[in-house]
Design a protein around this motif. Sequence first.
Motif, PDB file in Angstrom:
ATOM      1  N   GLY A  40       0.810  -1.209   0.000  1.00  0.00           N
ATOM      2  CA  GLY A  40       0.000   0.000   0.000  1.00  0.00           C
ATOM      3  C   GLY A  40       0.846   1.264   0.000  1.00  0.00           C
ATOM      4  N   ILE A  43       2.200   1.811  -3.483  1.00  0.00           N
ATOM      5  CA  ILE A  43       1.154   2.360  -4.353  1.00  0.00           C
ATOM      6  C   ILE A  43       0.913   3.832  -4.021  1.00  0.00           C
ATOM      7  N   SER A  44       0.949   4.183  -2.750  1.00  0.00           N
ATOM      8  CA  SER A  44       0.746   5.569  -2.339  1.00  0.00           C
ATOM      9  C   SER A  44       1.857   6.475  -2.864  1.00  0.00           C
ATOM     10  N   PHE A  83      -4.649   1.290  -9.026  1.00  0.00           N
ATOM     11  CA  PHE A  83      -5.188   0.875  -7.732  1.00  0.00           C
ATOM     12  C   PHE A  83      -6.116  -0.324  -7.880  1.00  0.00           C
ATOM     13  N   SER A 115      -2.092   2.589   1.314  1.00  0.00           N
ATOM     14  CA  SER A 115      -2.360   3.352   0.095  1.00  0.00           C
ATOM     15  C   SER A 115      -2.794   4.785   0.408  1.00  0.00           C
TER      16      SER A 115
END
Length: 141
Positions: A40, A43-44, A83, A115
Amino acid sequence: MKKLTNSFLLIFCILFTTSLLIFSVLTYLNWSLLTGFLLGVIISIINYLLNELFFIKLLSKKRKFFLAFFLTNLKHLVWLVLFSGTFIGILFANNLLKNMWTDGIFNIYTFIYGSLFVAISIITDNFWQIIKDRKKERRRK
């Protein structure tokens, strides 16, 4: 790219280290907590860099409505695909690996927390800056 402020980086590092320590300790219960959180956070950070890239492209070109509209929608589409693809991949990986490991390889809740990690860091940094500004105003009076 835009230079990150020192306070944002400090808050990001403090929150990341604290969360990483907590999830590392909780790996005794379930190690998928740590893997979901780390995926996460990745991805963030990719989302943050994607936003920076598209905003720099928007500001570097002449401000035409069509270009701004196209780039903004393209950014949202890329983020949605990234996402959603990752989330669906996590669900499939957990479903396939559920027989080998009890709870799968990624925890969905820690993935969602990870995320949102850059957004949480930005909000915390803004809150910290507001507190510092209010203290400066009180000292002036």
